[in-house]
Design a protein around this motif. Structure first.
Motif, PDB file in Angstrom:
ATOM      1  N   TYR A 134      -1.964  -2.694  -2.672  1.00 12.65           N
ATOM      2  CA  TYR A 134      -1.109  -2.765  -3.856  1.00 12.65           C
ATOM      3  C   TYR A 134      -0.598  -1.370  -4.221  1.00 12.65           C
ATOM      4  CZ  TYR A 134       0.245  -3.163  -8.735  1.00 12.65           C
ATOM      5  OH  TYR A 134       0.930  -3.083  -9.914  1.00 12.65           O
ATOM      6  N   ARG A 135      -1.516  -0.388  -4.263  1.00 11.30           N
ATOM      7  CA  ARG A 135      -1.127   0.986  -4.581  1.00 11.30           C
ATOM      8  C   ARG A 135      -0.157   1.555  -3.548  1.00 11.30           C
ATOM      9  NH1 ARG A 135      -6.475   1.196  -5.852  1.00 11.30           N
ATOM     10  NH2 ARG A 135      -7.011   2.390  -4.008  1.00 11.30           N
ATOM     11  N   ALA A 136      -0.273   1.074  -2.300  1.00  6.10           N
ATOM     12  CA  ALA A 136       0.627   1.534  -1.238  1.00  6.10           C
ATOM     13  C   ALA A 136       1.976   0.814  -1.299  1.00  6.10           C
ATOM     14  CB  ALA A 136      -0.027   1.315   0.128  1.00  6.10           C
ATOM     15  N   GLY A 137       2.118  -0.139  -2.229  1.00  4.92           N
ATOM     16  CA  GLY A 137       3.383  -0.836  -2.400  1.00  4.92           C
ATOM     17  C   GLY A 137       3.599  -2.000  -1.453  1.00  4.92           C
ATOM     18  N   ARG A 138       2.533  -2.497  -0.862  1.00  6.84           N
ATOM     19  CA  ARG A 138       2.666  -3.591   0.112  1.00  6.84           C
ATOM     20  C   ARG A 138       2.237  -4.953  -0.436  1.00  6.84           C
ATOM     21  NH1 ARG A 138       1.369   0.908   3.688  1.00  6.84           N
ATOM     22  NH2 ARG A 138      -0.850   0.654   3.351  1.00  6.84           N
ATOM     23  N   LEU A 139       1.788  -4.998  -1.703  1.00  6.67           N
ATOM     24  CA  LEU A 139       1.394  -6.268  -2.306  1.00  6.67           C
ATOM     25  C   LEU A 139       1.952  -6.386  -3.718  1.00  6.67           C
ATOM     26  CD1 LEU A 139      -2.402  -6.696  -1.406  1.00  6.67           C
ATOM     27  CD2 LEU A 139      -0.458  -7.861  -0.390  1.00  6.67           C
ATOM     28  N   LEU A 140       2.149  -7.613  -4.145  1.00  3.39           N
ATOM     29  CA  LEU A 140       2.514  -7.922  -5.521  1.00  3.39           C
ATOM     30  C   LEU A 140       1.245  -8.354  -6.249  1.00  3.39           C
ATOM     31  CD1 LEU A 140       5.606 -10.078  -4.602  1.00  3.39           C
ATOM     32  CD2 LEU A 140       5.674  -7.787  -5.580  1.00  3.39           C
ATOM     33  N   LYS A 141       1.181  -8.066  -7.525  1.00  3.76           N
ATOM     34  CA  LYS A 141      -0.006  -8.381  -8.312  1.00  3.76           C
ATOM     35  C   LYS A 141       0.366  -9.360  -9.423  1.00  3.76           C
ATOM     36  CE  LYS A 141      -3.684  -5.751 -10.649  1.00  3.76           C
ATOM     37  NZ  LYS A 141      -4.087  -4.376 -11.019  1.00  3.76           N
ATOM     38  N   TYR A 142      -0.406 -10.458  -9.516  1.00  2.17           N
ATOM     39  CA  TYR A 142      -0.189 -11.487 -10.532  1.00  2.17           C
ATOM     40  C   TYR A 142      -1.484 -11.728 -11.297  1.00  2.17           C
ATOM     41  CZ  TYR A 142       3.983 -12.596  -7.805  1.00  2.17           C
ATOM     42  OH  TYR A 142       5.175 -12.527  -7.142  1.00  2.17           O
ATOM     43  N   LYS A 143      -1.315 -12.236 -12.531  1.00  2.59           N
ATOM     44  CA  LYS A 143      -2.491 -12.514 -13.346  1.00  2.59           C
ATOM     45  C   LYS A 143      -2.281 -13.842 -14.070  1.00  2.59           C
ATOM     46  CE  LYS A 143      -3.519 -10.092 -17.193  1.00  2.59           C
ATOM     47  NZ  LYS A 143      -3.965  -8.968 -18.026  1.00  2.59           N
ATOM     48  N   CYS A 144      -3.357 -14.614 -14.151  1.00  3.25           N
ATOM     49  CA  CYS A 144      -3.321 -15.852 -14.929  1.00  3.25           C
ATOM     50  C   CYS A 144      -3.338 -15.466 -16.405  1.00  3.25           C
ATOM     51  CB  CYS A 144      -4.533 -16.734 -14.601  1.00  3.25           C
ATOM     52  SG  CYS A 144      -4.684 -18.182 -15.685  1.00  3.25           S
ATOM     53  N   ARG A 145      -2.400 -16.016 -17.145  1.00  7.10           N
ATOM     54  CA  ARG A 145      -2.313 -15.664 -18.575  1.00  7.10           C
ATOM     55  C   ARG A 145      -3.445 -16.269 -19.395  1.00  7.10           C
ATOM     56  NH1 ARG A 145       3.369 -17.567 -20.053  1.00  7.10           N
ATOM     57  NH2 ARG A 145       3.765 -18.093 -17.910  1.00  7.10           N
ATOM     58  N   PHE A 181       1.125 -17.989 -13.358  1.00  4.95           N
ATOM     59  CA  PHE A 181       0.846 -16.560 -13.210  1.00  4.95           C
ATOM     60  C   PHE A 181       1.982 -15.725 -13.774  1.00  4.95           C
ATOM     61  CE2 PHE A 181      -1.852 -18.265  -9.790  1.00  4.95           C
ATOM     62  CZ  PHE A 181      -3.037 -17.622 -10.084  1.00  4.95           C
ATOM     63  N   ILE A 182       1.605 -14.585 -14.314  1.00  5.39           N
ATOM     64  CA  ILE A 182       2.610 -13.612 -14.740  1.00  5.39           C
ATOM     65  C   ILE A 182       2.539 -12.424 -13.783  1.00  5.39           C
ATOM     66  CG2 ILE A 182       2.651 -14.279 -17.180  1.00  5.39           C
ATOM     67  CD1 ILE A 182       0.775 -11.910 -17.752  1.00  5.39           C
ATOM     68  N   THR A 183       3.668 -11.780 -13.564  1.00  4.50           N
ATOM     69  CA  THR A 183       3.713 -10.610 -12.685  1.00  4.50           C
ATOM     70  C   THR A 183       3.156  -9.425 -13.452  1.00  4.50           C
ATOM     71  OG1 THR A 183       5.694 -11.487 -11.645  1.00  4.50           O
ATOM     72  CG2 THR A 183       5.209  -9.155 -11.278  1.00  4.50           C
ATOM     73  N   VAL A 184       2.144  -8.785 -12.861  1.00  6.96           N
ATOM     74  CA  VAL A 184       1.535  -7.611 -13.490  1.00  6.96           C
ATOM     75  C   VAL A 184       2.234  -6.355 -13.022  1.00  6.96           C
ATOM     76  CG1 VAL A 184      -0.587  -6.266 -13.719  1.00  6.96           C
ATOM     77  CG2 VAL A 184      -0.692  -8.753 -13.712  1.00  6.96           C
ATOM     78  N   GLY A 185       2.506  -6.301 -11.744  1.00  5.41           N
ATOM     79  CA  GLY A 185       3.162  -5.130 -11.197  1.00  5.41           C
ATOM     80  C   GLY A 185       3.853  -5.489  -9.900  1.00  5.41           C
ATOM     81  N   ILE A 186       4.862  -4.722  -9.587  1.00  2.00           N
ATOM     82  CA  ILE A 186       5.620  -4.970  -8.362  1.00  2.00           C
ATOM     83  C   ILE A 186       5.463  -3.762  -7.452  1.00  2.00           C
ATOM     84  CG2 ILE A 186       7.899  -5.397  -7.394  1.00  2.00           C
ATOM     85  CD1 ILE A 186       8.626  -6.720 -10.079  1.00  2.00           C
ATOM     86  N   SER A 187       4.988  -4.024  -6.254  1.00  7.18           N
ATOM     87  CA  SER A 187       4.886  -3.006  -5.199  1.00  7.18           C
ATOM     88  C   SER A 187       4.191  -1.736  -5.668  1.00  7.18           C
ATOM     89  CB  SER A 187       6.271  -2.684  -4.663  1.00  7.18           C
ATOM     90  OG  SER A 187       6.844  -3.823  -4.092  1.00  7.18           O
ATOM     91  N   GLY A 188       3.105  -1.887  -6.414  1.00  8.34           N
ATOM     92  CA  GLY A 188       2.297  -0.732  -6.789  1.00  8.34           C
ATOM     93  C   GLY A 188       2.905   0.105  -7.905  1.00  8.34           C
ATOM     94  N   LYS A 189       3.960  -0.375  -8.540  1.00  8.23           N
ATOM     95  CA  LYS A 189       4.607   0.391  -9.608  1.00  8.23           C
ATOM     96  C   LYS A 189       4.455  -0.354 -10.924  1.00  8.23           C
ATOM     97  CE  LYS A 189       7.927   2.165  -6.343  1.00  8.23           C
ATOM     98  NZ  LYS A 189       7.806   1.381  -5.145  1.00  8.23           N
ATOM     99  N   ASP A 190       3.307  -0.196 -11.582  1.00 11.64           N
ATOM    100  CA  ASP A 190       3.066  -0.876 -12.871  1.00 11.64           C
ATOM    101  C   ASP A 190       3.909  -0.234 -13.960  1.00 11.64           C
ATOM    102  OD1 ASP A 190       1.237  -2.674 -11.890  1.00 11.64           O
ATOM    103  OD2 ASP A 190      -0.476  -1.393 -12.313  1.00 11.64           O
TER     104      ASP A 190
END
Length: 190
Positions: A134-145, A181-190
């Motif tokens: 995620y920090r390397a920008g290769r994953l998307l991060k989602y969270k259950c609200r 799910f809500i998007t928490v961050g995109i490609s390691g850029k919160d």
């Protein structure tokens, strides 16, 4: 017969030495299972998994026998992770390709006295890989609200993606926008 092709992602000498040591220890520790394997690892090709691999921690192929292991496993602070990954893959080689992860395989794996402790470290390691990617920008991060469970994905989730745990617990297993799910961050850029 071994292929004369060059091995991709060859393992470093330092990591090779560690794997050989763990291999020898496992042969002794589970002699009933691994005692028939050769004493050394020269019969087994050893390499790292492809860089950026997220879901696979280790794998084995049979012809020629090749063990691929996640490079970050060698940086994990507890040695049980590496031991457990090797244990798992050696079981595949010992029990054969047809067994897969079913019946006999699961019984033999769970019979290992360190199995439960290994699972704990395996789960922590998976989280470490996901955070790294995620920090390397290769994953998307989602969270259950609702329950705040975090999931990582390489691709965007579909519009009707929801937390399975919450849908099962609160909505009879049916999709509900309430647990999307809500998007928490995109490609390691919160």
């Amino acid at each position: 017969m071994m292929s004369s092709s060059t091995l991709t992602n060859p393992i470093s000498v330092e990591d090779l030495i560690r794997l050989r040591e763990v291999y020898r220890e496992l042969r002794i520790e589970r002699n009933d299972i691994f005692g028939g394997l050769p004493h050394g690892t020269k019969w087994l090709r050893l390499r790292y998994l492809k860089k950026g691999t997220v879901r696979t921690l280790a794998s084995v192929s049979f012809n020629p026998p090749t063990l691929s292991i996640h490079k970050l496993a060698f940086d994990y602070p507890h040695p049980l992770l590496l031991r457990g990954l090797l244990h798992h893959e050696l079981l595949h080689l010992t029990l054969g390709a047809k067994v897969g992860h079913r019946g006999e395989f699961r019984e033999v794996e769970k019979d290992w006295w360190r199995y439960e402790e290994y699972l704990t470290h395996r789960q922590r390691f998976v989280k470490k890989i996901q955070e790294h990617e995620y920090r390397a920008g290769r994953l998307l991060k989602y969270k259950c609200r609702n329950c705040n469970q975090v999931v990582y994905r390489k691709r965007r989730l579909g519009s009707e993606s929801a937390c399975t745990k919450c849908c099962k617990l609160f909505n009879d297993g049916n999709y509900s926008e309430t647990y999307s799910f809500i998007t928490v961050g995109i490609s390691g850029k919160d």
